[in-house]
Design a protein around this motif. Sequence first.
Motif, PDB file in Angstrom:
ATOM      1  N   GLU A  22       4.239  -3.752 -12.637  1.00 53.91           N
ATOM      2  CA  GLU A  22       4.659  -4.755 -11.670  1.00 53.91           C
ATOM      3  C   GLU A  22       5.874  -4.315 -10.868  1.00 53.91           C
ATOM      4  O   GLU A  22       6.776  -3.670 -11.385  1.00 53.91           O
ATOM      5  CB  GLU A  22       4.986  -6.064 -12.373  1.00 53.91           C
ATOM      6  N   ILE A  23       5.856  -4.710  -9.611  1.00 52.88           N
ATOM      7  CA  ILE A  23       7.012  -4.574  -8.728  1.00 52.88           C
ATOM      8  C   ILE A  23       7.567  -5.982  -8.565  1.00 52.88           C
ATOM      9  O   ILE A  23       6.820  -6.926  -8.302  1.00 52.88           O
ATOM     10  CB  ILE A  23       6.600  -4.015  -7.356  1.00 52.88           C
ATOM     11  N   CYS A  24       8.868  -6.123  -8.725  1.00 56.98           N
ATOM     12  CA  CYS A  24       9.510  -7.435  -8.656  1.00 56.98           C
ATOM     13  C   CYS A  24      10.612  -7.392  -7.597  1.00 56.98           C
ATOM     14  O   CYS A  24      11.385  -6.434  -7.535  1.00 56.98           O
ATOM     15  CB  CYS A  24      10.086  -7.782 -10.024  1.00 56.98           C
ATOM     16  N   ASP A  25      10.676  -8.432  -6.760  1.00 57.55           N
ATOM     17  CA  ASP A  25      11.725  -8.502  -5.760  1.00 57.55           C
ATOM     18  C   ASP A  25      12.102  -9.953  -5.527  1.00 57.55           C
ATOM     19  O   ASP A  25      11.272 -10.854  -5.687  1.00 57.55           O
ATOM     20  CB  ASP A  25      11.269  -7.858  -4.448  1.00 57.55           C
ATOM     21  N   GLY A  26      13.340 -10.174  -5.178  1.00 56.84           N
ATOM     22  CA  GLY A  26      13.811 -11.525  -4.934  1.00 56.84           C
ATOM     23  C   GLY A  26      14.839 -11.553  -3.832  1.00 56.84           C
ATOM     24  O   GLY A  26      15.340 -10.519  -3.389  1.00 56.84           O
ATOM     25  N   SER A  27      15.143 -12.761  -3.401  1.00 56.25           N
ATOM     26  CA  SER A  27      16.133 -12.944  -2.357  1.00 56.25           C
ATOM     27  C   SER A  27      16.781 -14.312  -2.525  1.00 56.25           C
ATOM     28  O   SER A  27      16.277 -15.163  -3.263  1.00 56.25           O
ATOM     29  CB  SER A  27      15.468 -12.837  -0.983  1.00 56.25           C
ATOM     30  N   ASP A  60       1.468  -7.038  -9.187  1.00 55.32           N
ATOM     31  CA  ASP A  60       0.900  -6.163 -10.214  1.00 55.32           C
ATOM     32  C   ASP A  60       0.023  -5.106  -9.548  1.00 55.32           C
ATOM     33  O   ASP A  60      -1.006  -5.419  -8.948  1.00 55.32           O
ATOM     34  CB  ASP A  60       0.082  -6.986 -11.210  1.00 55.32           C
ATOM     35  N   LEU A  61       0.447  -3.854  -9.646  1.00 57.59           N
ATOM     36  CA  LEU A  61      -0.287  -2.754  -9.018  1.00 57.59           C
ATOM     37  C   LEU A  61      -1.627  -2.469  -9.680  1.00 57.59           C
ATOM     38  O   LEU A  61      -2.529  -1.913  -9.050  1.00 57.59           O
ATOM     39  CB  LEU A  61       0.558  -1.478  -9.041  1.00 57.59           C
ATOM     40  N   THR A  62      -1.785  -2.819 -10.952  1.00 56.28           N
ATOM     41  CA  THR A  62      -3.021  -2.495 -11.653  1.00 56.28           C
ATOM     42  C   THR A  62      -4.178  -3.410 -11.285  1.00 56.28           C
ATOM     43  O   THR A  62      -5.334  -3.006 -11.375  1.00 56.28           O
ATOM     44  CB  THR A  62      -2.827  -2.514 -13.187  1.00 56.28           C
ATOM     45  N   CYS A  63      -3.888  -4.649 -10.881  1.00 60.22           N
ATOM     46  CA  CYS A  63      -4.977  -5.573 -10.541  1.00 60.22           C
ATOM     47  C   CYS A  63      -4.830  -6.188  -9.152  1.00 60.22           C
ATOM     48  O   CYS A  63      -5.717  -6.903  -8.707  1.00 60.22           O
ATOM     49  CB  CYS A  63      -5.087  -6.672 -11.594  1.00 60.22           C
TER      50      CYS A  63
END
Length: 84
Positions: A22-27, A60-63
Amino acid sequence: MQQALPAYPVAIPVLARFAHVEICDGSVITLPAVLAATWAGCGHATAAVTAALKFVVRFDLTCGRLYGPHLAPARTHDQTVAAE
């Protein structure tokens, strides 16, 4: 957000070894002070913010699934918001 469509999974062999990548980002978005009771602000680089909203999304890069956006008062730690 009413509907999110999944993307195609990334076909990278190294990712196949994992159940999720997973890549996670917030602001943080500053809000009017009248909303401080609901969306408590936090310290800021230049000045204290009375009311602010934090939003975090995970991909999620895998799905190809998008999780979120997850919303919380700005003073909530990123990991706490992302775990929702």
